[in-house]
Design an enzyme around this catalytic site. Structure first.
Site, PDB file in Angstrom:
ATOM      1  N   ASP A   1       0.931  -1.211  -0.033  1.00 20.42           N
ATOM      2  CA  ASP A   1       0.033  -0.108   0.076  1.00 20.42           C
ATOM      3  C   ASP A   1       0.899   1.173  -0.027  1.00 20.42           C
ATOM      4  OD1 ASP A   1      -1.703   2.090   0.625  1.00 20.42           O
ATOM      5  OD2 ASP A   1      -2.709   0.936   2.564  1.00 20.42           O
ATOM      6  N   ILE A   2       0.852   1.888  -1.220  1.00 21.90           N
ATOM      7  CA  ILE A   2       1.631   3.251  -1.137  1.00 21.90           C
ATOM      8  C   ILE A   2       1.568   4.338  -0.071  1.00 21.90           C
ATOM      9  CG2 ILE A   2       0.344   4.565  -2.903  1.00 21.90           C
ATOM     10  CD1 ILE A   2       2.989   5.234  -4.299  1.00 21.90           C
TER      11      ILE A   2
ATOM     12  N   THR B   1      -2.218   2.572 -15.276  1.00 26.28           N
ATOM     13  CA  THR B   1      -2.415   1.314 -15.707  1.00 26.28           C
ATOM     14  C   THR B   1      -3.949   0.734 -15.042  1.00 26.28           C
ATOM     15  OG1 THR B   1      -1.325   0.181 -13.546  1.00 26.28           O
ATOM     16  CG2 THR B   1      -0.067   0.395 -15.909  1.00 26.28           C
ATOM     17  N   GLY B   2      -4.535   1.539 -14.547  1.00 30.07           N
ATOM     18  CA  GLY B   2      -5.979   1.303 -13.666  1.00 30.07           C
ATOM     19  C   GLY B   2      -6.691   1.725 -14.808  1.00 30.07           C
TER      20      GLY B   2
ATOM     21  N   GLY C   1      -8.961   4.593  -7.007  1.00 32.19           N
ATOM     22  CA  GLY C   1      -7.741   3.937  -7.358  1.00 32.19           C
ATOM     23  C   GLY C   1      -6.758   4.615  -6.247  1.00 32.19           C
ATOM     24  N   VAL C   2      -5.492   4.693  -6.414  1.00 38.92           N
ATOM     25  CA  VAL C   2      -4.284   5.374  -5.873  1.00 38.92           C
ATOM     26  C   VAL C   2      -4.725   6.527  -5.430  1.00 38.92           C
ATOM     27  CG1 VAL C   2      -2.128   6.152  -6.117  1.00 38.92           C
ATOM     28  CG2 VAL C   2      -2.651   3.752  -6.893  1.00 38.92           C
ATOM     29  N   ASP C   3      -5.207   7.470  -6.309  1.00 41.08           N
ATOM     30  CA  ASP C   3      -5.592   8.890  -6.240  1.00 41.08           C
ATOM     31  C   ASP C   3      -6.434   8.913  -4.773  1.00 41.08           C
ATOM     32  OD1 ASP C   3      -5.586  11.451  -6.408  1.00 41.08           O
ATOM     33  OD2 ASP C   3      -7.036  11.456  -8.169  1.00 41.08           O
TER      34      ASP C   3
END
Length: 168
Positions: free
Chosen positions: A10-11, A118-119, A32-34
């Protein structure tokens, strides 16, 4: 290269001077990550992002990390994949290069990247990994200011792709 590592995780929990956010153009959070970075950092991150005026694709902007273990968040907007004939690889390369350049300008020694584009932006994972690794290797060969680059992947497939390319 010993300066480059791949970590599955997990970033938002990575201890680094900066983590990179795979952001959208307005920089106001998303999925997502954002979304995960915005949730983990707290509302102060959104408040600071609102003052930045967005970010063009391929560019990067920096904010504080707030409640994250990382001191900074570098926001970059990756390209949406449209078949590979619309400069997507060059724009993705700019994301990594501009993030690293901003890191050097802010005396950041360790930086962690997610899998940019990539998502929901559908950039093929293997192509994106090659762009990411090649850009980082080239940057590090020309600049010694950064000590460690961590590619933080969220699944075994991405870990295997990144590890395979790095071990070639």
């Amino acid at each position: 290269m010993e300066k480059i590592r791949v970590v599955k995780g997990d970033i938002t929990r990575i201890e680094a001077d900066a983590i990179v956010n795979a952001a959208n153009n307005p920089l106001l959070g998303g999925g997502g990550v954002d979304g995960a970075i915005h949730r983990a950092a707290g509302k102060e991150l959104l408040m600071e992002c609102e003052t930045l005026g967005g970010c063009p694709t391929g560019e990067a902007k920096i904010t504080k990390g707030y409640k994250l273990p990382a001191k900074y968040v570098i926001h970059t907007v990756g390209p949406i994949w449209n078949g590979g004939n619309n400069n997507e690889a060059a724009l993705l390369e700019k994301c990594y290069f501009n993030s690293l350049k901003l890191a050097v300008e802010n005396n950041i020694k360790t930086i962690a990247f997610p899998n940019i584009s990539t998502g929901v932006y559908r950039f093929p994972k293997d192509k994106a990994a090659r762009v990411a690794i090649n850009t980082v290797k080239k940057f590090l060969s020309e600049n010694s200011a950064i000590n460690t680059v961590i590619f933080v992947v969220f699944d075994d497939e991405n870990r295997d792709i990144y590890s395979g390319i790095l071990n070639c």
